[in-house]
Design an enzyme around this catalytic site. Structure first.
Site, short mmCIF file in Angstrom:
data_model
loop_
_atom_site.label_atom_id
_atom_site.label_comp_id
_atom_site.label_asym_id
_atom_site.label_seq_id
_atom_site.Cartn_x
_atom_site.Cartn_y
_atom_site.Cartn_z
N HIS A 1 35.39 24.58 48.31
CA HIS A 1 36.27 24.97 47.56
C HIS A 1 35.90 25.90 46.23
O HIS A 1 36.66 25.78 45.28
CB HIS A 1 37.46 24.04 47.30
CG HIS A 1 38.40 23.34 48.48
ND1 HIS A 1 38.89 24.18 49.29
CD2 HIS A 1 37.90 22.15 49.14
CE1 HIS A 1 39.38 23.37 50.15
NE2 HIS A 1 38.79 22.09 50.21
N LEU B 1 40.63 19.85 54.74
CA LEU B 1 40.48 19.50 56.09
C LEU B 1 41.60 19.07 56.89
O LEU B 1 42.16 19.48 57.86
CB LEU B 1 39.23 18.89 56.40
CG LEU B 1 38.87 18.53 57.98
CD1 LEU B 1 39.65 17.14 58.51
CD2 LEU B 1 39.31 19.78 58.92
N ARG C 1 35.33 26.29 61.23
CA ARG C 1 35.37 26.18 59.88
C ARG C 1 34.23 25.46 59.44
O ARG C 1 33.23 25.52 58.29
CB ARG C 1 36.67 25.75 59.59
CG ARG C 1 36.81 25.16 58.02
CD ARG C 1 38.15 24.55 57.99
NE ARG C 1 38.48 24.48 56.41
CZ ARG C 1 38.31 23.38 55.79
NH1 ARG C 1 37.59 22.18 56.18
NH2 ARG C 1 38.76 23.11 54.58
N GLN D 1 41.37 29.17 52.33
CA GLN D 1 41.47 27.91 51.80
C GLN D 1 40.01 27.25 51.41
O GLN D 1 39.94 26.50 50.22
CB GLN D 1 42.12 27.08 52.89
CG GLN D 1 42.37 25.65 52.41
CD GLN D 1 41.98 24.34 53.49
OE1 GLN D 1 40.86 24.68 53.82
NE2 GLN D 1 43.14 23.60 53.93
#
Length: 307
Positions: free
Chosen positions: A198, A91, A115, A247
């Site tokens: 992730h 972040l 997000r 990402q």
């Protein structure tokens, strides 16, 4: 000749109750918090005292971004110069993107709101977990994951330092990994997060971010930014747009990012925002470099002026 600075921005996990209060003490920090509150539609400072809000990814992410940019603006106001580059952990990369001029603060906040909400939903729809493996490098951690993965999702999500990585995946797989780590005398610490960040369990969060990016201007950075996905410098706004989009499902190559900044001549690393997680990691990645946390206007002034 003075030191060349690299500025690092922490990510989720560094949050603390009342973390925005300290930045009210400086005009530059106050300005960032006021502007962020307008974009968010709620008072950031008050929200950081709300336990319910601080327990959600949807609020914590934009609040951390606001605090990181507040710290950056205070550093600039106190005379920060000669910046070799910036980087942000997960972040925190959005604060780094604001710092290098690739994103405006309102655009970064808008993206992070999308997000955070998308990641919150993904965590609810596809429950997962994350655990930190201490005294273990990436290669050894990947070998452990291979042993217990089975048909579940289990990946090395954060390559934080030569002696710390974070694994992310299905809860059952994380539990098996922790049991194997204990058997192999490796310490594993479960992280208090709302999902398997992730990893592929966050896949549904990618499209909302891409949709938001479609209407967002991503400029060429005005100075180097080492990005999470590759750990290398990116100087092109078009490439940054691509990397922002992927990402949330890609590993955070933090150790590589820090080494990239050191290779570019950075000798003084400043952690801008909340906590000192990245400062502690620095001691294992580039022990010869100076590193300090900048968690208040006073600390910013001292860091910039060598006190």
């Amino acid at each position: 000749m003075g030191p060349r600075f690299a500025v690092l921005f922490p990510g989720q996990g560094s949050q603390a109750k009342g973390m925005a209060d300290v930045w009210l003490e400086h005009p530059a920090g106050l300005s960032v918090l006021d502007r962020s509150s307008v974009v968010l539609g709620r008072d950031v400072v008050a929200g950081c005292h709300d336990e319910a809000a601080m327990a959600t990814t949807a609020f914590v992410q934009p609040a951390l971004l606001a605090c990181g940019v507040a710290a950056w603006d205070v550093l600039l106001a106190e005379g920060l110069r000669d910046v070799a580059g910036v980087a942000g952990h997960s972040l925190g990369e959005f604060a780094a993107l604001v710092a290098c001029g690739a994103l405006s603060l309102p655009d970064a906040l808008a993206l992070v709101i999308v997000r955070g909400e998308a990641m919150q939903r993904a965590g609810e729809d596809h429950p997962g977990a994350m655990t930190a493996l201490l005294a273990l490098g990436t290669e050894d951690a990947e070998a452990l994951c291979d042993e217990v993965r089975g048909a579940d999702v289990l990946v090395v999500a954060n390559e934080n330092s030569p002696a710390q990585v974070v694994a992310s995946g299905d809860v059952a797989a994380i539990e098996r990994l922790e049991a194997l780590a204990k058997e192999r005398k490796t310490r594993a610490i479960r992280l208090q997060v709302a999902g398997a960040f992730h990893s592929e369990l966050m896949r549904q969060a990618v499209q909302p971010v891409l949709d938001a990016l479609a209407d967002t201007e991503v400029r060429d950075p005005s100075f180097p930014i080492a990005v999470n996905v590759t750990g290398a410098f990116v100087s092109d706004g078009t490439r940054l747009r691509e990397l922002i989009g992927c990402q949330v499902v890609s590993p955070v190559r933090w150790e590589t990012s820090v080494r990239t900044l050191a290779a570019a001549g950075a000798s003084r690393f400043l952690e801008a925002g909340t906590g000192d997680v990245l400062t502690r990691l620095m001691k294992r990645i580039v022990p010869e470099a100076e590193a300090s946390a900048v968690g208040s206007p006073e600390m910013a002034a001292a860091a910039v002026n060598g006190r």
